[in-house]
Design an enzyme around this catalytic site. Sequence first.
Site, PDB file in Angstrom:
ATOM      1  CG  ASP A 279      -1.980  -1.126   1.162  1.00  0.00           C
ATOM      2  OD1 ASP A 279      -2.211  -1.781   0.070  1.00  0.00           O
ATOM      3  OD2 ASP A 279      -2.357  -1.512   2.335  1.00  0.00           O
TER       4      ASP A 279
HETATM    5  N1  URA Z   1      -1.306  -6.024   3.725  1.00  0.00           N
HETATM    6  C1  URA Z   1      -1.820  -4.864   3.652  1.00  0.00           C
HETATM    7  O1  URA Z   1      -2.842  -4.420   4.244  1.00  0.00           O
HETATM    8  N2  URA Z   1      -1.030  -3.851   3.190  1.00  0.00           N
HETATM    9  C2  URA Z   1      -0.080  -3.983   2.614  1.00  0.00           C
HETATM   10  O2  URA Z   1       0.495  -3.226   1.921  1.00  0.00           O
HETATM   11  C3  URA Z   1       0.413  -5.328   2.405  1.00  0.00           C
HETATM   12  C4  URA Z   1      -0.253  -6.236   3.133  1.00  0.00           C
END
Ligand code: URA
Length: 247
Positions: free
Chosen positions: A110
């Site tokens: 993310d």
């Molecule tokens: N899980 C998440 O919620 N975000 C990420 O970036 C990676 C795994």
Amino acid sequence: MFSKCGDEMERLQKVIANSGYCSRRKAEEEIKKGHVTVNGKIVVELGTKVEGTDVIEVNGTVIRKEEQKEYILFYKPREVITSVHDDKGRTTVLDYIDSKVRIYPVGRLDYDTTGLLLLTNDGELANLLMHPKTEIEKVYVAKVRGILTGTEINKLKNGIVIDGRKTSRAKVKVRKIDKKSQTSIIEITIHEGRNHQVKKMFEHVGHEVLKLKRERFAFLDLKGLHSGEYRYLSIKEIKKLYALVNK
Ligand code: URA
């Protein structure tokens, strides 16, 4: 783009000859006759230089040599998008990496997640690494609001239904509890790569994720790197990844 200058570039006739299509002299003749295109445009100048990503055709045959494979381990900072391009003009992971070939991220982190991200132009390996059946172990460290109960930890471990599907078994370790700020640092190891998976898992048991970092992907970790830095995988590491996905 092809041009008449540049450090990493090679003369068009040399690239054609090196591909084994014909001799350099024959390549020069083909160029002069207008039989050669670079990225779809006819090129008649012998001095033209091309780079690895240019598509060269001689008499309609693509002779571009195969791009060299690159395997990069990147320490992604916060506020960087895991994408090769962003319409909103946000910083992308590629803004940090100086590569002449078309690499792309293996899976995604993310915008606000930090940590280990692989990038490559090896589509075969990337697809195998991302395939759910491959079950690559990923270790995340989350700072979450509140202090988890034993029941909540067990729920995370045993699987939680998110988006209509149960998550597979996870390992969960409490690294630190800060009673004053009512936050916890939790290490969670998962084998899947579903969208926002870790955040959704914690949300499901009532704990907002405040910070998230991926510390490990299979046997690879962030040792020796600072945020925003990257390194190339060694041959040994690449072979080890192939061995993992071909199990
Ligand atoms: N899980 C998440 O919620 N975000 C990420 O970036 C990676 C795994």
